[in-house]
Design a protein around this motif. Structure first.
Motif, PDB file in Angstrom:
ATOM      1  N   ARG A 237     -22.560  22.803  -5.126  1.00  0.00           N
ATOM      2  CA  ARG A 237     -22.696  24.203  -4.721  1.00  0.00           C
ATOM      3  C   ARG A 237     -22.458  25.135  -5.906  1.00  0.00           C
ATOM      4  O   ARG A 237     -23.182  26.097  -6.123  1.00  0.00           O
ATOM      5  CB  ARG A 237     -21.656  24.458  -3.652  1.00  0.00           C
ATOM      6  CG  ARG A 237     -21.872  25.278  -2.437  1.00  0.00           C
ATOM      7  CD  ARG A 237     -23.098  25.500  -1.707  1.00  0.00           C
ATOM      8  NE  ARG A 237     -24.399  25.403  -2.274  1.00  0.00           N
ATOM      9  CZ  ARG A 237     -25.324  26.361  -2.231  1.00  0.00           C
ATOM     10  NH1 ARG A 237     -25.058  27.496  -1.694  1.00  0.00           N
ATOM     11  NH2 ARG A 237     -26.517  26.173  -2.731  1.00  0.00           N
ATOM     12  N   SER A 301     -27.433  24.002   2.563  1.00  0.00           N
ATOM     13  CA  SER A 301     -26.933  25.249   1.957  1.00  0.00           C
ATOM     14  C   SER A 301     -27.999  25.887   1.073  1.00  0.00           C
ATOM     15  O   SER A 301     -28.146  27.110   1.038  1.00  0.00           O
ATOM     16  CB  SER A 301     -25.691  24.970   1.117  1.00  0.00           C
ATOM     17  OG  SER A 301     -24.723  24.346   1.905  1.00  0.00           O
ATOM     18  N   SER A 305     -29.554  29.519   1.683  1.00  0.00           N
ATOM     19  CA  SER A 305     -29.406  30.627   0.733  1.00  0.00           C
ATOM     20  C   SER A 305     -30.773  31.120   0.274  1.00  0.00           C
ATOM     21  O   SER A 305     -30.944  32.280  -0.044  1.00  0.00           O
ATOM     22  CB  SER A 305     -28.553  30.195  -0.465  1.00  0.00           C
ATOM     23  OG  SER A 305     -29.272  29.239  -1.210  1.00  0.00           O
ATOM     24  N   ALA A 644     -19.011  27.481   4.688  1.00  0.00           N
ATOM     25  CA  ALA A 644     -20.447  27.243   4.623  1.00  0.00           C
ATOM     26  C   ALA A 644     -20.862  26.263   5.703  1.00  0.00           C
ATOM     27  O   ALA A 644     -21.898  26.391   6.323  1.00  0.00           O
ATOM     28  CB  ALA A 644     -20.805  26.702   3.256  1.00  0.00           C
ATOM     29  N   THR A1036     -20.648  34.971  -3.764  1.00  0.00           N
ATOM     30  CA  THR A1036     -20.894  34.583  -2.378  1.00  0.00           C
ATOM     31  C   THR A1036     -19.836  35.171  -1.464  1.00  0.00           C
ATOM     32  O   THR A1036     -19.980  35.151  -0.256  1.00  0.00           O
ATOM     33  CB  THR A1036     -20.848  33.051  -2.244  1.00  0.00           C
ATOM     34  OG1 THR A1036     -19.663  32.600  -2.886  1.00  0.00           O
ATOM     35  CG2 THR A1036     -22.050  32.425  -2.920  1.00  0.00           C
TER      36      THR A1036
END
Length: 1948
Positions: A237, A301, A305, A644, A1036
């Motif tokens: 990530r 993820s 995003s 997340a 984030t």
């Protein structure tokens, strides 16, 4: 310092190294910091000392002081820049050292060491070019470097054997701290190498990282495996998520897909090969699950995003993302299946158009593969996950999907028992799906509730007897299935209660309680079942308990009061670990303690970038080991904020957490007796347990007690009598001396909460006293810390007032403790408590500020910086003190100045501290100071330091910096930007810029030196705002991003208008990224070749290219969310400009201003950029961005539609962009566009067509065709297209289309109407003009209507249907039964709630359009219903029937036209009245105006007028609703429209009454009186409020008048708040007042004579007052609208035909006389009043004379008054007044009634003659004076004409000499002024005219005076001579003898 050492540095370094050996830890860290600076200063020059420093520092990396470890790591980091050996020969040793240093480390050490390790590894892989040039170095390969890092991850810091094979087989867990540290090092390693390196080497890196998690060492136990997965997910990530741009992320997603596919193939091979009994294969499958989880989570993820930008991933079949992910749903391991389901949910949320197809596909596969346990489990997980994601997709899913899910789930539950191999999976799957269904909310669940209640009831035994019988039956497997089934049912119930609270009626709760009570009873039987059937049932039993606690916590405790005893027994046993041999602790304690105590608990780690991995190191059980497989239901629940992926904790911990939470809910409702028992039991449990177990039990008990106290506080109930308090107090006080700091913290918190709940002063005093005594006597650290916190918590929860008497003692004790230099821990806790006390005491603390401040400053200077906690607490204290002193800080007194400077000094010291938390505290202190004393905070130093912190690697510091900038930008945006720019300039000069944009990059002087310098310069062009935009792409954290948005917003509002091009450029740069995206070449391909080439090059060139690469590209192209924000900024800029300066929207103005000053910048000059940006956004991949782009486009069209193009008159600027607009709109109408975007695009279409920008029909057709195609879609009816979204999405789209058409039609009709009222244009002009303009004028003005006309028949039908729907939907809830069962024309009954909103947005324009249509067809369109019915599919037939109020099945012609029209009228009036009664304040004003315009239009047509007049109550109702509307809505536009509607209603009533009177007249010609008695008021004259139209109208009109002219009302003018100053009415107000007066004067005609007498006094009073107030003289002699309205009104009333009946005659005469009298009275000149406009008053008087009979106003007194008024006007010095006066006299003299005119002639004629004679001496100088003379002469001529023959000579003897006296002789004529010459001409012509008229008399007069004759003859001769001269030329135009200025309205 380093640079200044010069040649003496070897001695210095040696001395430092010598003293290093003997120094204590504080000294060591200082020495190491000095060495670091020396190395930094000298750079490569210090090479001779490198080895020595390395040898000495190396051993200290494992020092027991953490501060020393940090210092060594920083020193070595500096060293590796130049010391080549560190990353060549010593590389492995450095790695080993780092791993050792990570053992038993704290967060600070982990950050520092991982930075060192990562940087060294990166340098080893790609060295810095300078050092490489000097020495020929062997570079490490990527494999070697990664291998080294992996050893740390997998084996920790213990020994390294090269033949690692043996080592790995031996057990022994990896040290977690080392693993977390190495994880951070991986991130630093990749970040240092940069995004491009990662892009090129992603595949290698990915496979390496995934191998880590498949390694047996990483997954020895399940918890360890989860931890390793967390670490690997973190690595992926932090690198892929922030370093790669969107294109690279898509490429990375492909690589991850391939990796998943490869793993899955291997797994399938093993599964299919099951018979060959290979052990290693099974291990591989087990390991592969963890790889799958990491890969799928990262893929999810990534897609989430990327959002809609990820569509290429789905659409490219070569990638096969969906196939790959769905294949994992069949993985043998549950963890992998859940991860795949989660990944699918992410894809569906990112790309909502995939949601419905996914669901269908899963349902289909689930049906096909019913017999495979994995398939049942995997596909049900996927469906549950997808259903859970629906709430994130605003367009939802079709309603029918709910039915589908229910039927599948039912089927699974029904067939579970058929096949024992599948029982478990089917049971779990069925309940999981039902639980997920509940998240769709009440609108779906409502339909399935009865079935659900039945299912729930059937899972549990019906009676106690059955329960008992059950115990004896069954084997271990059936019990397992039963327990799983019951857990599932309870879980579905909990989901129902959580997501559908609206459906929880008492009846439903009662039905739910049956199974729940049964479950509670079952709990007590379970232990015996487990004994009988084996311990493997424990997990299932625990799951049942967890679900039970969860649902009970959501229900009101009252519902299960009866079961409290049994329940509490269970709960207490659960968290006191009675039946649990493991020492499991709850995870809730941190969240129940106060957020501020994070310093003591270390829970600020939750606020770092490394939160997800640092959690693993927390002390409570299984902390940070959350994973989906622990609780599959979490796959459909909402994700907790800030996470997340949902990570429920392991079952053991979750059950204890749930029991603690439920205990808190139940405790406040338990009797005191039981409370006492439980508290005593807790003390007993703590006493019984020993060692570690005691700690665990105590932690759980304290969490439960805190939870209970919190519950009490929330319920506002008390703890109980004395013995309960005593027991609780003993329990809590015992823990204040506990060695475990978390327990002490909890005890302090509990003490505070108890004080809050008990709330008695004596109790608080006792508690405080106990702690005081303890603190005075105790010497040990533990009790000192515990009791000092207790004091702080007491103050915190009781507040300053409640604990005021203990303040002095508390403060003195804590100040003493804070000085205890021997124990930093005591200092930390006491200072923390002190900060709490300062915070809670507020102003009461003011007396202790000075001593506290001096202590804080002393400690800041004396406490070693390595004790960071102490410094953090000092920062907190400082902040609290600043807040306490507050606004006083602005003062200038001596004491305040001292306090202020102390605060500033304190801030400065904390700002310089090395720890980021301390720096963050300093920033928030400065922020407070700036709030209270802005003048004293030096921004020039603060802002640059904040800018440097924006790039800090610490989240808390970045947050603090942005929060501070946000506050500064609110007040001083310009200064902030300026100082940020100055920083950039300096950074360019200095070698070492501290600005490092990259969040993880090492500081100055690292290998990214060039890069960081470049970034520092980068702030130069775009300034701080550019950096903030850049941060939005990387950050984030929600809080941080919202602060950045706010900061940019504040900067925008204050700077954008002045600095337009800069801000537009910023937005454009951000938005341009989207167009790069779409035009990008196919991904991959070219890049790999390049990188291969680069590998072949020799080193030097390779590095130079790399450096350049870094410079040329910004870190990441802006991501979609940032682009959406930029598009919003664009709209804000347009709005700001609108409020700033007209020139922004006027090209000609802007250009001229630009010429004056080239610096001026205007929005209109950037129009092409605006259009381009809106276009880029509107055609992007991302749906949010398309919405924002279309919004921007609409704003641009609305604001710029009327801006003319100066170079081409008759054209507007926007015309040249029509292609762009068309192109931006077209994609929004394609088949696969989501409804919300199409709806928005319709809005833009109608704005574009209606704006009138494009006048050429062919050009308009492009956009028009888009709307036509959408209309076809609407007509297709319900259910024709395949549905992806919920039905209300279709509703939204269809209504948007109808609304757009309605708006276009409204505009078209407006244009048509204007064209009809304009006089026809002469076509001559076009011939003379050039050709290109010729076309403009030939275009028929109603061209737009020709576009709408063909669609009208269909449109009108649809519009009426939509209105009908809206009318039904706005019915109050109690009429719900009247709604049609199968929905309306455009909505379905299931989605009624969401549909309402869409109707609410679009009904107003549709209403207006329908009114226009009905008006234009004159209600004659019966819409031959048969045709429409035939043309429609069946589903619509029914709807049409409903729409026309028919029952389906009746023949369509059943209604006659009048009936249909009546229905339509009712519909329109109903909708309007319903809305206007109470428009919600947030309604747009356009809705109100549309509605009023619709009413106005409607009442234009006779049909509607009759309808509203026939039923008088309807009119009254409408008027009272309008009155209410006026009370709440202020805008003048609304008020004007209201008066228009009122006028229509009054006219309708007038027409109707007239009609009635006429019919009566025809019928009863004999009885004269009757017809007149019609009208309101009847015989008596009484008007009934509520029934009387006249009364309602007067009420409303009076309200408007008083609103604009408050002094009309005696109440208002007498009230003290009213100020008497009369302001001039604005233009709008004037129009309003005029309209009101006009209506007022119409009202008497609605009354019977008696009624007239009732209303007239009021009306006449108002009209005369308005006349008086508004008849004020103006410079240009314009008559204001209210005056002309009032005059017209007077005329209307005076000439009323109906009133002159015998009964009312007397009253009427009195009224008229007094009105005239009051007008005369007003016109008395007074000093105080503004100058009256005499003309208006005279006109009024003349009106009376002219209209009323002599007997009414022939009274002497009135006559004298009138004459005086005329006399004074004649003598006025203003020629205009004279002229007007003559005109009016003329009308009076000519009055037919001689009795009336004669007195006036006698009185006023002589004065006139005198005045006119006098003109000879003072000839007129201007046209006005000339006009006055001409008018006067006219009156004389009239008098001559009126006189009898015998008097004519005398009369002419007055006139002729006067005229002749006006003639000039020849000499004078030449020099005279124009006005004078005109007079001469005028006189001459008149004389020539009079002579022939009265020849006899004329001769007589001329003969009498020979000198007159000669003068006349001379003049005639001269005139003829000049005429002859001019004959060659054109004859001169004759002077108009008519007055050039007329009154606006002719009253006669």
């Amino acid at each position: 310092m380093g640079r200044m050492l010069g040649s003496s540095f070897p001695e210095t370094v040696n001395n430092l190294l010598k003293s290093l050996k003997s120094a204590e830890s504080q000294g060591r860290s200082e020495i190491l910091m000095s060495l670091q600076k020396v190395l930094n200063g000298l750079g490569g020059a210090a090479a001779s000392c490198h080895r020595d420093i390395y040898k000495n520092a190396r051993s200290l990396l494992t020092d027991r002081s953490m501060a020393v470890r940090c210092a060594v790591a920083k020193c070595l980091l500096e060293l590796q820049n130049e010391a080549v050996f560190m990353w060549t020969a010593e590389l492995e040793n450095v790695a080993t050292l780092c791993f050792k240093a990570l053992e038993n480390s704290n967060y600070g050490v982990r950050v520092a060491v991982s930075k060192l390790l990562g940087t060294v590894m990166a340098t080893a892989l790609i060295p810095k070019q300078a050092t490489v040039m000097r020495q020929n170095v062997k570079r490490a390969t990527l494999e070697e470097v990664l291998e080294l890092m992996a050893t740390g991850f997998l084996r920790g810091g213990s020994g390294f054997l090269k033949s690692g094979g043996e080592m790995l087989k031996v057990g022994g867990s990896v040290n977690r701290e080392v693993r977390v540290g190495v994880t951070q090092a991986y991130v630093v390693f990749v970040t240092t190498l940069g995004g491009q390196w990662l892009e090129r080497n992603f595949a290698t890196f990915l496979s390496h990282v995934l191998d880590l998690v498949s390694h047996p060492r990483a997954t020895q136990t399940h918890v360890e495996a989860v931890y390793s997965r967390r670490c690997v997910s973190f690595i992926l990530r932090a690198t892929v998520g922030s370093l790669l741009g969107e294109k690279a992320q898509i490429a990375a997603a492909k690589d991850i897909c391939q990796a998943i596919g490869k793993q899955m193939k291997a797994v399938e091979a093993v599964v299919n090969d099951a018979n060959s009994e290979n052990k290693s294969g099974a291990a591989d499958v087990a390991a592969s699950q963890h790889v799958m989880v990491c890969a799928l989570q990262e893929l999810g993820s990534l897609v989430q995003s990327l959002n809609a930008t990820a569509s290429p991933l789905i659409q490219e079949p070569s990638i096969g993302l969906l196939e790959t992910v769905t294949s994992v749903l069949l993985h043998p391991s549950m963890a992998a299946r859940l991860a795949a389901a989660w990944c699918l949910r992410c894809v569906a949320v990112a790309l909502p158009f995939q949601l419905t197809p996914f669901l269908d596909r899963c349902a289909e596969r689930l049906n096909n593969l019913k017999t495979s346990p994995e398939a049942v489990s995997g596909y049900s997980f996927a469906m549950a996950a997808l259903l859970g994601g629906v709430h994130q997709c605003p367009l939802g899913i079709p309603h029918a999907k709910g039915k589908m899910v229910v039927s599948i789930a039912e089927d699974l539950l029904r067939t579970a028992a058929q096949n024992s191999r599948l029982s478990l999976q089917r049971t779990q799957a069925g309940w999981l799906l039902l639980g997920a269904l509940m998240t769709l909310g009440p609108s779906v669940v409502r339909y399935h509730l009865p079935k659900m209640l039945l299912l729930w009831r059937n899972v549990f035994p019906r009676s106690l007897k059955e329960l008992e019988a059950e115990k004896a039956r069954g084997d271990s497997f059936t019990w397992q299935v039963t327990l799983e089934g019951r857990a599932g049912a309870l879980c579905a119930m909990r989901s129902f209660v959580a997501h559908c609270p609206e459906l929880l009626t008492e009846d439903v709760i009662r039905k739910l309680m049956t199974p729940i009570e049964c479950a509670m009873t079952m709990m007590s039987h379970i232990p015996s079942v487990i004994k009988a059937h084996g311990a493997h049932l424990k997990a299932s039993a625990a799951m049942v308990r967890l679900r039970l606690y969860d649902i009970l916590a959501l229900l009101p405790p009252k519902t299960y009061e009866g079961s409290f005893n049994a329940l509490l027994r269970e709960l207490v046993a659960e968290f006191t670990l009675t039946d649990n041999s493991a020492n499991t602790t709850t995870s809730l304690l941190r969240s129940l303690c106060h957020y501020d105590d994070s310093v003591l608990l270390g829970s600020w780690l939750q606020e770092t970038d490394h939160k997800s991995i640092e959690d693993q190191l927390q002390p409570n059980s299984a902390s940070g080991s959350g994973a989906l497989e622990h609780d599959p239901s979490s796959i459909y629940l909402r994700i907790p904020a800030g996470e997340a992926v949902p990570g429920p904790l392991p079952l053991g911990v979750s059950v204890i957490d749930a029991s603690v939470a439920l205990f808190g809910v139940v405790f406040p409702h338990v009797s005191y007796k039981h409370r006492l028992q439980m508290l005593d039991h807790f003390a007993e449990c703590v006493k019984q347990a020993k060692g570690v177990r005691q700690q665990a039990v105590q932690l759980n008990i304290f969490t439960a007690v805190l939870s209970a106290l919190k519950g009490l506080a929330e319920n506002k109930s008390t703890l109980g009598p004395e013995e309960v308090r005593k027991s609780a107090l003993t329990l809590v006080m015992g823990a204040l001396d506990n060695p475990n700091p978390i327990l002490r913290c909890a005890a302090g918190e509990a003490l505070g909460r108890m004080a809050q709940v008990v709330g008695e002063a004596s109790f608080i005093a006792r508690m405080a006293q106990y702690s005081f005594d303890k603190l005075k006597s105790a010497r040990d650290v533990v009790s000192r810390t515990g009791h000092s916190l207790a004091l702080g918590c007491l103050h915190r929860y009781v507040g300053g007032i409640g604990s005021g008497q203990h303040l002095k003692t508390s403060v003195s004790i804590l100040l003493a403790l804070a000085q205890d230099g021997t124990s930093p821990e005591v200092q930390t806790w006491s200072l923390h408590s002190l900060a709490l006390i300062v915070d809670s005491s507020g102003p009461m603390y003011r007396g202790y500020v000075e001593p506290t401040l001096s202590l804080v400053l002393t400690l800041l200077l004396t406490v070693p910086p390595s004790h960071t906690e102490v410094h953090q607490c000092l920062g907190r204290c400082l902040g609290a003190i600043i807040t306490t002193v507050g606004p006083e800080l602005q003062g200038n007194g001596a004491t305040i100045s001292t306090i202020r400077s102390s605060c500033l000094v304190g801030c400065a010291i904390t700002q310089d501290h090395s720890d980021s938390l301390v720096q963050a505290a300093a920033i928030s202190c400065l922020q407070q100071l700036h709030m209270f004393a802005p003048r004293h905070v030096n921004l020039s130093s603060l802002v640059p330091s904040l800018c440097v912190h924006l790039c800090s690697s610490h989240l808390l510091l970045r947050r603090a910096a942005v929060a501070c900038l946000r506050q500064l930008a609110q007040r001083e945006a310009a200064e902030v930007c300026e100082y940020a720019m100055s920083l950039a300039k300096n950074a360019g000069d200095k070698e070492n810029s501290g600005i490092n944009i990259n969040p993880f990059a090492p500081g100055a002087g690292s290998r990214r030196d060039a890069h960081s310098r470049h970034q520092g310069v980068n702030i130069k062009e775009t300034g701080l705002e550019g950096v903030l935009f850049g941060m939005l792409d990387r950050e984030t954290d929600r809080k941080l991003c919202s602060d950045i948005h706010d900061t940019l917003g504040h900067m925008l509002s204050s700077l954008a208008v002045e600095n337009l091009s800069h801000w537009l450029m910023l937005c454009k740069d951000v938005l341009a990224a989207s167009s790069d995206m779409s035009t990008a070449a196919p991904l991959g391909g070219g890049k790999d070749e390049e990188s291969e080439k680069k590998d072949e090059m020799d080193d030097d060139t390779m590095f130079t290219t790399l450096g350049e690469d870094d410079k040329s590209k910004p870190s990441v192209a802006p991501r979609w969310a940032t682009r959406v924000f930029a598009a919003d900024c664009l709209c804000r800029v347009i709005m700001l400009c609108e409020n700033a300066n007209k020139a922004h929207f006027d090209l000609a103005l802007a250009r001229s201003a630009r010429l004056k000053n080239p610096k001026n910048d205007f929005l209109v000059l950037h129009l092409s950029d605006l259009i381009r940006m809106a276009f880029m956004a509107a055609t992007d991949h991302s749906n949010q961005l398309r919405m924002a782009g279309l919004q921007a486009l609409e704003d641009i069209i609305k604001k710029f539609a009327l801006v003319p193009e100066p170079e081409f008159p008759g054209h507007v600027i926007l015309e040249q962009y029509q292609a762009n607009v068309g192109a931006a709109l077209r994609p929004a109408f394609s088949q696969d566009t989501p409804s919300d975007i199409t709806a928005k695009a319709c809005q833009v279409c109608s704005a574009w067509i209606g704006s009138g920008v494009v006048s050429d029909l062919n050009d308009l057709r492009r956009v028009h065709n888009l709307l036509v195609s959408s209309l076809d879609k609407v007509q297709a009816g319900k259910g024709s297209s395949s549905q992806l979204y919920r039905e209300s999405a279709t509703t939204m789209e269809k209504l948007a289309v109808l609304k757009a058409w309605a708006e276009v039609y409204v505009v078209a009709m407006k244009i048509k109407k204007e064209a009809e009222t304009k006089p026809k244009r002469v076509l001559k002009s076009t011939e003379e003009d050039e050709d290109d303009f010729g076309t403009v004028d030939e275009l028929p003005p109603d061209s737009l209507i020709t576009l709408v006309q063909p669609e009208l028949p269909a449109l009108s039908r649809l519009w009426l249907a939509a209105l009908k729907d809206y009318a039904l939907l706005t019915l109050p809830a109690e009429f719900a039964t009247q709604l049609p069962p199968d929905g309306g024309a455009f909505y379905t009954p299931e989605t009624i709630d969401t549909a309402r909103l869409h109707y609410r947005n679009s009904w107003a324009p549709i209403l207006h359009a329908v009114a226009l249509w009905l008006n234009s067809t004159g209600f004659n369109a019966s819409e031959s219903t048969e045709e429409t019915a035939a043309a429609m599919p069946n589903s619509q037939k029914c709807a049409t029937a409903i729409m026309l109020n028919q029952t389906p099945g009746t023949p369509p012609t059943a209604k006659s036209l009048p009936e249909i029209n009546k229905d339509r009228m009712h519909l329109i009036l109903g909708v309007s009245i319903q809305f206007l009664c109470s428009p919600r304040p947030e309604e747009p004003v356009e809705h109100v105006t549309s509605c009023l315009q619709a009413l106005h239009t409607l009442l234009d047509s006779p049909c509607a007028r009759i309808h509203i007049a026939e039923d008088q109550l309807l009119g009254v109702e409408l008027l009272s609703v309008l009155h209410r509307l006026l009370l709440t809505w202020d805008p003048p536009s609304v008020q004007l429209l209201v008066t228009g509607v009122v006028q229509q209603i009054v006219r309708a009533a007038q027409d109707y009454l007239q009609e009635k009177r006429n019919t009566l007249n025809e019928d009863d010609i004999e009885e004269k009186e009757n017809p007149l008695a019609l009208g309101e008021g009847g015989e008596s004259g009484g008007l009934v409020p509520g029934k009387s139209l006249v009364f309602a109208a007067m009420e409303l009109l009076m309200f408007i008048l008083v609103r604009h002219m408050p002094h009309l009302s005696s109440k208002v003018s007498d009230s003290p708040s009213h100020i008497a100053a009369k302001s001039h009415l604005s233009e709008e107000s004037a129009r309003l007042v005029a309209a009101t007066v006009t209506i007022l004067s119409d009202l008497p005609s609605l009354c019977s004579p008696a009624g007239c007498m009732t209303v007239l006094p009021t009306i006449l009073f108002l009209i005369t007052r308005v006349l008086k107030e508004t008849a004020v003289k103006s410079a240009d002699n314009q008559v204001p609208p209210p005056v002309s309205a009032a005059l017209q009104g007077i005329k209307t009333i005076v000439t009323l035909p109906t009133v002159k009946t015998d009964e009312t005659q007397k009253q009427w005469t009195g009224l008229i006389r007094s009105t005239l009298a009051s007008i005369l009275e007003y016109s008395q000149p007074e000093a105080s009043k503004p100058i009256l406009d005499e003309v208006s008053i005279l006109t009024a008087i003349a009106l009376f004379l002219w209209s009323a009979s002599t007997e009414v106003i022939g009274v002497q007194s009135l006559q004298n008054g009138c004459m005086n008024r005329f006399k004074s006007a004649l003598n006025s010095c203003d020629p205009w007044v004279q002229a007007k006066c003559y005109q009016l006299l003329l009308s009076v003299f000519q009055h037919t009634n001689r009795a009336l005119s004669t007195p006036y002639i006698h009185s006023l004629a002589p004065i006139m003659v005198e005045k006119l004679k006098a003109v000879e001496r003072s000839r007129p100088n201007n046209n006005l004076e000339l006009l006055a003379v001409q008018e006067g002469i006219k009156v004389l001529e009239t008098l001559v004409a009126l006189g009898e023959e015998q008097n004519r000579v005398q009369l002419l003897a007055l006139l002729v000499p006067t005229l002749i006296s006006y003639l000039l002789n020849e000499n004078a004529f030449a020099s005279a002024s124009t006005a004078s010459k005109d007079l001469h001409e005028f006189a001459l012509q008149n004389l020539m005219h009079i002579g022939p008229l009265y020849p006899h008399a004329f001769k007589t007069v001329m003969g009498a005076a020979p000198e007159l004759k000669t003068r006349l003859e001379t003049a005639v001769r001269a005139s003829q001579a000049s005429k002859a001269k001019a004959a060659a030329r054109q004859p001169p135009p004759t002077v108009h003898s008519t007055p050039t200025i007329k009154l606006k309205t002719s009253f006669f």
